[in-house]
Design a protein around this motif. Structure first.
Motif, PDB file in Angstrom:
ATOM      1  N   VAL A  81       0.916  -1.152   0.000  1.00  0.00           N
ATOM      2  CA  VAL A  81       0.000   0.000   0.000  1.00  0.00           C
ATOM      3  C   VAL A  81       0.947   1.192   0.000  1.00  0.00           C
ATOM      4  CG1 VAL A  81      -1.976   1.151   1.087  1.00  0.00           C
ATOM      5  CG2 VAL A  81      -1.565  -1.269   1.552  1.00  0.00           C
ATOM      6  N   SER A 141       3.531   3.978  10.107  1.00  0.00           N
ATOM      7  CA  SER A 141       2.623   3.343  11.062  1.00  0.00           C
ATOM      8  C   SER A 141       3.358   2.405  12.018  1.00  0.00           C
ATOM      9  CB  SER A 141       1.522   2.589  10.329  1.00  0.00           C
ATOM     10  OG  SER A 141       0.548   3.497   9.888  1.00  0.00           O
ATOM     11  N   ILE A 145       2.270   2.923  15.650  1.00  0.00           N
ATOM     12  CA  ILE A 145       1.644   1.848  16.425  1.00  0.00           C
ATOM     13  C   ILE A 145       2.446   1.626  17.713  1.00  0.00           C
ATOM     14  CG2 ILE A 145       1.233  -0.660  16.455  1.00  0.00           C
ATOM     15  CD1 ILE A 145       0.666  -0.348  13.358  1.00  0.00           C
ATOM     16  N   HIS A 184      -2.236  -6.508  11.792  1.00  0.00           N
ATOM     17  CA  HIS A 184      -1.055  -6.325  10.938  1.00  0.00           C
ATOM     18  C   HIS A 184       0.222  -6.786  11.650  1.00  0.00           C
ATOM     19  CE1 HIS A 184       1.902  -4.121   8.431  1.00  0.00           C
ATOM     20  NE2 HIS A 184       0.982  -4.282   7.486  1.00  0.00           N
ATOM     21  N   VAL A 233      -5.064  -5.111   5.775  1.00  0.00           N
ATOM     22  CA  VAL A 233      -4.010  -4.878   4.784  1.00  0.00           C
ATOM     23  C   VAL A 233      -4.239  -5.661   3.487  1.00  0.00           C
ATOM     24  CG1 VAL A 233      -2.345  -6.665   5.449  1.00  0.00           C
ATOM     25  CG2 VAL A 233      -1.538  -4.440   4.605  1.00  0.00           C
ATOM     26  N   ASP A 258      -5.420   0.713  14.430  1.00  0.00           N
ATOM     27  CA  ASP A 258      -4.420   0.760  13.362  1.00  0.00           C
ATOM     28  C   ASP A 258      -5.170   1.116  12.081  1.00  0.00           C
ATOM     29  OD1 ASP A 258      -2.589   0.302  11.350  1.00  0.00           O
ATOM     30  OD2 ASP A 258      -2.533  -1.882  11.616  1.00  0.00           O
ATOM     31  N   PHE A 261      -3.747   2.992   6.371  1.00  0.00           N
ATOM     32  CA  PHE A 261      -4.244   3.621   5.141  1.00  0.00           C
ATOM     33  C   PHE A 261      -5.747   3.899   5.219  1.00  0.00           C
ATOM     34  CE2 PHE A 261      -4.560  -0.937   4.625  1.00  0.00           C
ATOM     35  CZ  PHE A 261      -5.756  -1.152   3.952  1.00  0.00           C
ATOM     36  N   ASP A 287      -0.912   6.654   8.318  1.00  0.00           N
ATOM     37  CA  ASP A 287       0.206   7.106   7.495  1.00  0.00           C
ATOM     38  C   ASP A 287      -0.184   8.308   6.643  1.00  0.00           C
ATOM     39  OD1 ASP A 287       2.367   5.382   8.050  1.00  0.00           O
ATOM     40  OD2 ASP A 287       1.425   3.774   6.886  1.00  0.00           O
ATOM     41  N   LYS A 290       0.820   6.759   2.591  1.00  0.00           N
ATOM     42  CA  LYS A 290      -0.012   5.830   1.810  1.00  0.00           C
ATOM     43  C   LYS A 290      -1.159   6.620   1.155  1.00  0.00           C
ATOM     44  CE  LYS A 290       1.249   1.715   4.436  1.00  0.00           C
ATOM     45  NZ  LYS A 290       0.824   0.738   5.460  1.00  0.00           N
TER      46      LYS A 290
HETATM   47  C1  LIG Z   1       1.418  -0.327   5.996  1.00  0.00           C
HETATM   48  C2  LIG Z   1       0.717  -0.763   7.224  1.00  0.00           C
HETATM   49  C3  LIG Z   1       1.357  -0.739   8.474  1.00  0.00           C
HETATM   50  C4  LIG Z   1       2.809  -0.357   8.608  1.00  0.00           C
HETATM   51  O1  LIG Z   1       2.991   0.961   8.191  1.00  0.00           O
HETATM   52  P1  LIG Z   1       4.403   1.571   7.790  1.00  0.00           P
HETATM   53  O2  LIG Z   1       4.073   2.965   7.443  1.00  0.00           O
HETATM   54  O3  LIG Z   1       4.884   0.762   6.614  1.00  0.00           O
HETATM   55  O4  LIG Z   1       5.312   1.440   8.948  1.00  0.00           O
HETATM   56  C5  LIG Z   1       0.611  -1.070   9.574  1.00  0.00           C
HETATM   57  N1  LIG Z   1      -0.676  -1.433   9.476  1.00  0.00           N
HETATM   58  C6  LIG Z   1      -1.322  -1.489   8.291  1.00  0.00           C
HETATM   59  C7  LIG Z   1      -2.764  -1.895   8.245  1.00  0.00           C
HETATM   60  C8  LIG Z   1      -0.638  -1.152   7.120  1.00  0.00           C
HETATM   61  O5  LIG Z   1      -1.262  -1.188   5.943  1.00  0.00           O
END
Ligand SMILES: *Cc1c(COP(=O)(O)O)cnc(C)c1O
Length: 459
Positions: A81, A141, A145, A184, A233, A258, A261, A287, A290
């Protein structure tokens, strides 16, 4: 040459190289050619003994580096993503890179502190989060997180009469972690990093779309952290926040969402229903890099318990002078950080409320289009297209797997694979502002061609 003239020549080379890179965008393959990959051996030199020519170094980077990039900023990259980068954000980044601000403290960068403050306010507004919610600007993220769960850990132990910062885990009362089976991997990693031990996670079963089954959530209490998901995800599905958050609130549990995106659905009227109830959570991670299409890297932790976040992350030292103003390092694990709120501000300032909604709804529309065209081309679509994710399969698992390889080699577009309920799938994530309806159709044709090659290979 005077020093500042040399500086300008370096920057001028960077500028013309970047613009030349943009000129190749429309026609270039999504993935580098084998020749471009082979040419990366140019970088396998010994460490230079002496100082070189800065302009030549930038030129060399462009010559051998630009062709070896993956065109994730274009319209036909559907892997992971990733998101592209809006021009306003890249422009702001170019300028702020020249400033080279350290965003630890207000005193080090008033402009960064101001824009962090503005972004914090705008994000609360856009995402519908409670007054008093604070934001920490981190690398992504993963870090957001970790920060949100560090705040949760601090508060949950505090609820049990335990200061985790001072006393650690030795003889500590148990704090429980409850999350869905499709949580995730970065959530699992954060749980491990925070010392809870992944064996102690109480996993809750999920439904066919990957959402937590509410009836399977165990009893919660003041010493529990419940971790929910806005945007699975793989499937893009959203947990049913409102009833789950109400239950957790009544029990005194901490809720982290979480929304790497998916949290942006809250900023899009047509999709907002997916995020109903998120304001009842205590912390959120999302994020910029994304869905919002800021450049890498940009993640945000949001927390309505400022005291817990600061207690979990604060550092002290005689040389650190906090001010009456916003000191960014209070809300992040890092001390020195680049000033990434600047690009986030540029994205929000440029798009505005309507532009964010259009961007997010546009990604959804393209995903819906992609699913429809793939179905018409004979692919099996395995998920409900609620957001930007599309999971597809071909007749057999081996043809699906081979099709992924062929798609990736085509250079026309790029999609990755995943396992969905035990089955290999082609995983499509529509997340670039650049992706047009024509990009989608063109990619579907490439998918069909890849599948035909896979079938002909008789796998
Ligand atoms: C991409 C993603 C993450 C991790 O994010 P980063 O920005 O790559 O550290 C965590 N949770 C979900 C649902 C994601 O899509």
């Amino acid at each position: 040459m005077r020093r500042e003239l040399a500086l300008k020549e370096v920057f001028e080379t960077a500028r013309t190289s970047a613009l030349a890179y943009l000129d190749t965008w429309a026609d270039r393959r999504v993935t580098p050619t084998p020749e471009a990959i082979a040419a990366l051996s140019q970088f396998d030199t010994a460490l230079p003994d002496h100082t070189g020519d800065a302009t030549a170094i930038v030129a060399e980077l462009h010559r051998f580096g630009s062709p070896a990039t993956v065109a994730t900023t274009g319209g036909r990259f559907f892997g992971l993503v990733t998101g592209g980068a809006l021009p306003a954000t890249v422009g702001a980044r170019w300028l702020s890179d020249t400033w080279d601000q350290c965003s630890a403290l207000y005193r080090l960068s008033p402009i960064n502190a101001k824009l962090e403050e503005v972004c914090e306010r705008w994000l609360r507004d856009l995402l519908g989060l409670p007054e008093g919610t604070v934001a920490g600007f981190v690398s992504g993220s993963s870090s957001a997180i970790l920060s949100g769960l560090a705040a949760a850990r601090y508060r949950a132990f505090q609820n049990l009469g335990w200061d985790i910062n001072a006393r650690g885990f030795h003889q500590a009362p148990p704090v429980r972690i409850v999350t869905g089976r499709h949580t995730h991997s970065t959530v699992v990693k954060a749980i491990a990093m925070l010392g809870f031990g992944t064996d102690h996670i109480e996993y809750v079963d999920v439904d066919a779309q990957g959402r937590i089954v509410a009836a399977k959530v165990p009893p919660l209490d003041r010493g529990t952290i419940l971790i929910l998901q806005a945007g699975n995800v793989n499937s893009g599905s959203f947990d049913d926040f409102e009833p789950l958050c109400r239950r957790a609130r009544e029990a005194g549990a901490w809720i982290h969402i979480d929304g790497a995106f998916g949290l942006w659905a809250a900023a899009a009227p047509r999709l907002r229903h997916l995020t109903k109830g998120i304001s009842l959570a205590h912390s959120w991670s999302v994020d910029g890099h994304k869905t919002l299409n800021t450049p890498y890297d940009s993640g945000i932790v949001l927390c309505q318990d400022r005291a817990a976040l600061v207690a979990a992350l604060q550092a002290t030292g005689s040389y650190i002078t906090y001010s009456e103003q916003r000191d960014g390092m209070l809300y992040t694990p890092e001390m020195s950080r680049r000033a990434r709120a600047i690009e986030l501000w540029a994205a929000l300032k440029y798009l505005g409320r309507q532009g964010v909604a259009d961007l997010v709804e546009g990604l959804h529309d393209r995903a819906v289009q992609m699913a429809a065209e793939l179905r018409a081309a004979g692919f099996e679509v395995l998920n409900d297209i609620v957001f930007n994710q599309v999971l597809i399969a071909c007749g057999t698992d081996t043809i699906t797997a081979r099709t992924i390889t062929e798609i990736q080699q085509s250079g026309e577009c790029w999609a990755g694979g995943a396992t969905w309920h035990g089955r290999p799938v082609i995983r499509v994530s529509v997340c670039s502002w650049m992706t047009t309806a024509e990009d989608v159709s063109r990619s579907v044709r490439a998918f069909a061609q890849a599948r035909d090659i896979a079938r002909a290979a008789g796998v």
